[in-house]
Design a protein around this motif. Structure first.
Motif, PDB file in Angstrom:
ATOM      1  N   TRP A 326      28.285  15.357  60.517  1.00  0.00           N
ATOM      2  CA  TRP A 326      29.697  15.494  60.893  1.00  0.00           C
ATOM      3  C   TRP A 326      30.364  14.129  60.963  1.00  0.00           C
ATOM      4  CZ3 TRP A 326      26.275  19.193  62.866  1.00  0.00           C
ATOM      5  CH2 TRP A 326      26.623  20.521  62.592  1.00  0.00           C
ATOM      6  N   GLN A 327      29.636  13.129  61.457  1.00  0.00           N
ATOM      7  CA  GLN A 327      30.165  11.772  61.448  1.00  0.00           C
ATOM      8  C   GLN A 327      30.495  11.337  60.028  1.00  0.00           C
ATOM      9  OE1 GLN A 327      28.688   7.907  63.673  1.00  0.00           O
ATOM     10  NE2 GLN A 327      27.389   8.194  61.885  1.00  0.00           N
ATOM     11  N   ALA A 328      29.610  11.626  59.089  1.00  0.00           N
ATOM     12  CA  ALA A 328      29.834  11.227  57.695  1.00  0.00           C
ATOM     13  C   ALA A 328      31.061  11.923  57.119  1.00  0.00           C
ATOM     14  CB  ALA A 328      28.591  11.537  56.863  1.00  0.00           C
ATOM     15  N   MET A 329      31.185  13.228  57.358  1.00  0.00           N
ATOM     16  CA  MET A 329      32.342  13.955  56.830  1.00  0.00           C
ATOM     17  C   MET A 329      33.640  13.414  57.419  1.00  0.00           C
ATOM     18  SD  MET A 329      31.317  17.988  56.461  1.00  0.00           S
ATOM     19  CE  MET A 329      30.978  18.251  58.214  1.00  0.00           C
ATOM     20  N   ARG A 330      33.672  13.252  58.735  1.00  0.00           N
ATOM     21  CA  ARG A 330      34.932  12.854  59.368  1.00  0.00           C
ATOM     22  C   ARG A 330      35.300  11.407  59.061  1.00  0.00           C
ATOM     23  NH1 ARG A 330      33.637  16.768  63.643  1.00  0.00           N
ATOM     24  NH2 ARG A 330      32.411  15.259  64.836  1.00  0.00           N
ATOM     25  N   PHE A 331      34.311  10.510  59.062  1.00  0.00           N
ATOM     26  CA  PHE A 331      34.618   9.112  58.740  1.00  0.00           C
ATOM     27  C   PHE A 331      35.178   9.021  57.322  1.00  0.00           C
ATOM     28  CE2 PHE A 331      33.996   4.697  57.727  1.00  0.00           C
ATOM     29  CZ  PHE A 331      34.140   4.030  58.935  1.00  0.00           C
ATOM     30  N   GLY A 332      34.567   9.768  56.387  1.00  0.00           N
ATOM     31  CA  GLY A 332      35.067   9.763  55.024  1.00  0.00           C
ATOM     32  C   GLY A 332      36.460  10.355  54.915  1.00  0.00           C
ATOM     33  N   LEU A 333      36.679  11.463  55.608  1.00  0.00           N
ATOM     34  CA  LEU A 333      37.976  12.138  55.566  1.00  0.00           C
ATOM     35  C   LEU A 333      39.070  11.260  56.169  1.00  0.00           C
ATOM     36  CD1 LEU A 333      39.647  14.758  55.115  1.00  0.00           C
ATOM     37  CD2 LEU A 333      38.944  15.456  57.414  1.00  0.00           C
ATOM     38  N   PHE A 334      38.825  10.767  57.384  1.00  0.00           N
ATOM     39  CA  PHE A 334      39.859  10.002  58.082  1.00  0.00           C
ATOM     40  C   PHE A 334      40.097   8.654  57.409  1.00  0.00           C
ATOM     41  CE2 PHE A 334      38.354  12.241  62.217  1.00  0.00           C
ATOM     42  CZ  PHE A 334      38.926  13.418  61.787  1.00  0.00           C
ATOM     43  N   GLY A 335      39.016   8.019  56.945  1.00  0.00           N
ATOM     44  CA  GLY A 335      39.176   6.731  56.291  1.00  0.00           C
ATOM     45  C   GLY A 335      39.978   6.841  55.007  1.00  0.00           C
ATOM     46  N   THR A 336      39.708   7.887  54.223  1.00  0.00           N
ATOM     47  CA  THR A 336      40.455   8.078  52.983  1.00  0.00           C
ATOM     48  C   THR A 336      41.931   8.308  53.279  1.00  0.00           C
ATOM     49  OG1 THR A 336      38.539   8.969  51.820  1.00  0.00           O
ATOM     50  CG2 THR A 336      40.703   9.580  50.967  1.00  0.00           C
ATOM     51  N   ARG A 337      42.215   9.147  54.249  1.00  0.00           N
ATOM     52  CA  ARG A 337      43.618   9.418  54.582  1.00  0.00           C
ATOM     53  C   ARG A 337      44.321   8.161  55.100  1.00  0.00           C
ATOM     54  NH1 ARG A 337      43.793  15.320  57.632  1.00  0.00           N
ATOM     55  NH2 ARG A 337      43.329  16.587  55.778  1.00  0.00           N
ATOM     56  N   ALA A 338      43.624   7.386  55.922  1.00  0.00           N
ATOM     57  CA  ALA A 338      44.226   6.157  56.433  1.00  0.00           C
ATOM     58  C   ALA A 338      44.458   5.158  55.306  1.00  0.00           C
ATOM     59  CB  ALA A 338      43.323   5.544  57.508  1.00  0.00           C
ATOM     60  N   HIS A 339      43.464   5.026  54.432  1.00  0.00           N
ATOM     61  CA  HIS A 339      43.574   4.089  53.318  1.00  0.00           C
ATOM     62  C   HIS A 339      44.705   4.495  52.379  1.00  0.00           C
ATOM     63  CE1 HIS A 339      42.197   1.083  50.473  1.00  0.00           C
ATOM     64  NE2 HIS A 339      42.154   1.986  49.516  1.00  0.00           N
ATOM     65  N   ARG A 340      44.814   5.782  52.128  1.00  0.00           N
ATOM     66  CA  ARG A 340      45.847   6.285  51.223  1.00  0.00           C
ATOM     67  C   ARG A 340      47.192   6.511  51.917  1.00  0.00           C
ATOM     68  NH1 ARG A 340      45.184   7.664  45.492  1.00  0.00           N
ATOM     69  NH2 ARG A 340      43.015   7.110  45.060  1.00  0.00           N
ATOM     70  N   GLN A 341      47.171   6.530  53.246  1.00  0.00           N
ATOM     71  CA  GLN A 341      48.351   6.899  54.025  1.00  0.00           C
ATOM     72  C   GLN A 341      48.912   8.239  53.546  1.00  0.00           C
ATOM     73  OE1 GLN A 341      51.154   3.667  54.896  1.00  0.00           O
ATOM     74  NE2 GLN A 341      49.644   2.193  54.127  1.00  0.00           N
ATOM     75  N   ASP A 342      47.963   9.186  53.390  1.00  0.00           N
ATOM     76  CA  ASP A 342      48.330  10.488  52.835  1.00  0.00           C
ATOM     77  C   ASP A 342      47.381  11.541  53.404  1.00  0.00           C
ATOM     78  OD1 ASP A 342      48.934  12.737  51.360  1.00  0.00           O
ATOM     79  OD2 ASP A 342      48.396  11.869  49.413  1.00  0.00           O
TER      80      ASP A 342
END
Length: 441
Positions: A326-342
């Motif tokens: 779950w850590q892997a899924m959420r870190f990937g999800l949140f990091g991508t959204r933050a990086h993309r601002q989307d």
């Protein structure tokens, strides 16, 4: 083996299919039927009452190093190469027997956390050599042949399903000798229970190599034995141009294609991404490890848009420090959204798929694991959103990814048999394994 019937479950079959108030029948370790509503009556079957909890496929990690389980918390402020020197130190002098217990410790740990299948890199027989200016320094001597086979034995003994990557020790000696030793380890693996030791693979080592012959030898092994190759590649921001220059070694050797996986793949270029996409090669994404080591953030949205197959890996227990899917899924999800601002750039369903079915597809085993489908292995987790309670579940898949955690993980099953309850292993050697690893430390 006794039949199993799971009842009163909210089945998450895959990232697009949910079965509320469902049931699932397991026979001989495989899923034989499932559906919604009233479960069939099966005389003599073991009944598992999910009591309204989620029942979902066990997680599949596309990239792991199980032997590192006892080396956590080291190199806490280092980039990749400095961290590796710190992390490898505790196991550098391990005997085959000692590395067996380290590997078993890692395998039981990931199983207890809901990972039922993974791609694992054997600790190579040659100990880690420090990297200076992007190149390996003086090479230590090889450890015994049994150092590699002991790790395979531990994985099989754990009950975890694995694809094991073995490095071709080609830095010294002849290519023929390196291939002969590698082949002998593969033969040892293929003599094990093949429902657990799913297959061997090449541990791609071009990132650390000084000669294109390394890529050529890896391609030879891939072709002769019909195996995957996963290479740690373009991972760290150290010596990026040197790393990128070695992509041509793989391309010129003929490695690119559906059997080639690039692990991490952070420091890319448009040209390299296009070549990977056009060839059908895949990528293993380690978002937590890349954050821990300051490696950067892989452009997974761009890779997927280009048509590259991507699966999530939990990576080292020593560079994520908690083997938590779950850590892997959420870190990937949140990091991508933050990086993309989307917030639309990646969805909970996307990361769940990359941690289950798409991960299995990247590893070429999607016909056996990764989703709850008839004919596949009955590898699943029971996850209770009411213990502890997260409130009403209005979007099941979103809640599963965003709100669940190891504290909600009730049980883990491999082939319909319980391997953990409450994040604690049921393995008969679990206590002895913990004692041995701690005593060694």
């Amino acid at each position: 083996m006794r039949d199993v019937l799971i009842v009163n479950a909210h089945l998450i079959r895959d990232s697009t299919t949910l079965v509320p108030h469902g049931w699932m029948h397991v026979s001989q370790g495989r899923i034989t039927a499932l559906g919604a509503g009233t479960a069939p009556v099966l005389d003599g079957a073991e009944i598992i009452d999910a009591a309204g909890a989620f029942v979902a496929p066990g997680f599949v990690s596309t990239h792991s190093h199980l032997f590192t389980s006892a080396s956590r918390g080291l190199g806490a402020s280092e980039y990749l190469y400095g961290w590796a020197s710190a992390m490898y130190a505790p196991t550098a002098g391990c005997t085959p027997e000692q590395i067996y217990w380290h590997t078993l410790h890692g395998a039981l740990d990931v199983l207890a956390n809901g990972v039922t299948t993974l791609f694992d890199f054997n600790d190579p027989r040659r100990p880690w050599a420090a990297m200076v200016d992007g190149r390996r320094q003086e090479l230590p001597p090889l450890r015994p042949f049994e150092f590699g086979t002991a790790q395979i034995d531990a994985k099989v003994a754990s009950g975890l399903r694995t694809v094991t990557a073995i490095q071709l020790e080609s830095e010294s000696g002849s290519a023929g000798e390196s291939l002969e030793n590698w082949t002998a380890t593969v033969e040892h693996l293929r003599a094990q229970d093949r429902s657990l030791a799913l297959d061997a693979a090449v541990y791609g080592a071009v990132q650390w190599a000084d000669d294109p012959a390394t890529a050529e030898l890896e391609v030879r092994a891939m072709g002769d034995h019909h195996v995957l190759n996963q290479a740690h590649f373009l991972e760290t921001p150290e010596h990026v141009e040197l790393q990128r220059s070695k992509f041509a070694w793989y391309a010129d050797a003929g490695a690119l294609g559906p059997s080639m996986i690039f692990g991490h793949f952070v420091q890319t270029t448009p040209e390299i991404v296009a070549a990977v996409a056009d060839s059908g090669s895949a990528v293993s994404w380690q978002p937590v490890a890349n954050g821990r080591l300051g490696s950067g953030f892989a452009d997974v949205t761009g890779l997927r848009a280009a048509g590259v197959r991507v699966g999530i890996g939990i990576d080292d227990q020593a560079c994520t420090d908690l083997s938590d899917p779950w850590q892997a899924m959420r870190f990937g999800l949140f990091g991508t959204r933050a990086h993309r601002q989307d917030p639309t750039s990646l969805t909970p369903a996307d990361v769940f798929a990359m941690a289950t079915q798409q991960a299995a597809d990247v590893l070429g085993i999607g016909d056996r694991v990764g989703s709850l489908d008839v004919g596949k292995y009955a590898d699943f987790v029971v996850v209770d959103p009411r213990d502890p309670d997260v409130g009403p579940v209005r979007d099941p898949l979103a809640s599963y990814v965003l709100s669940m955690s190891l504290r909600n993980l009730r049980s883990v099953y491999v082939g319909g048999r319980a391997v953990a309850h409450g994040s604690r292993s049921t393995h008969p050697l679990a206590d002895e394994c913990r004692r041995r690893v701690h005593d060694l430390a």
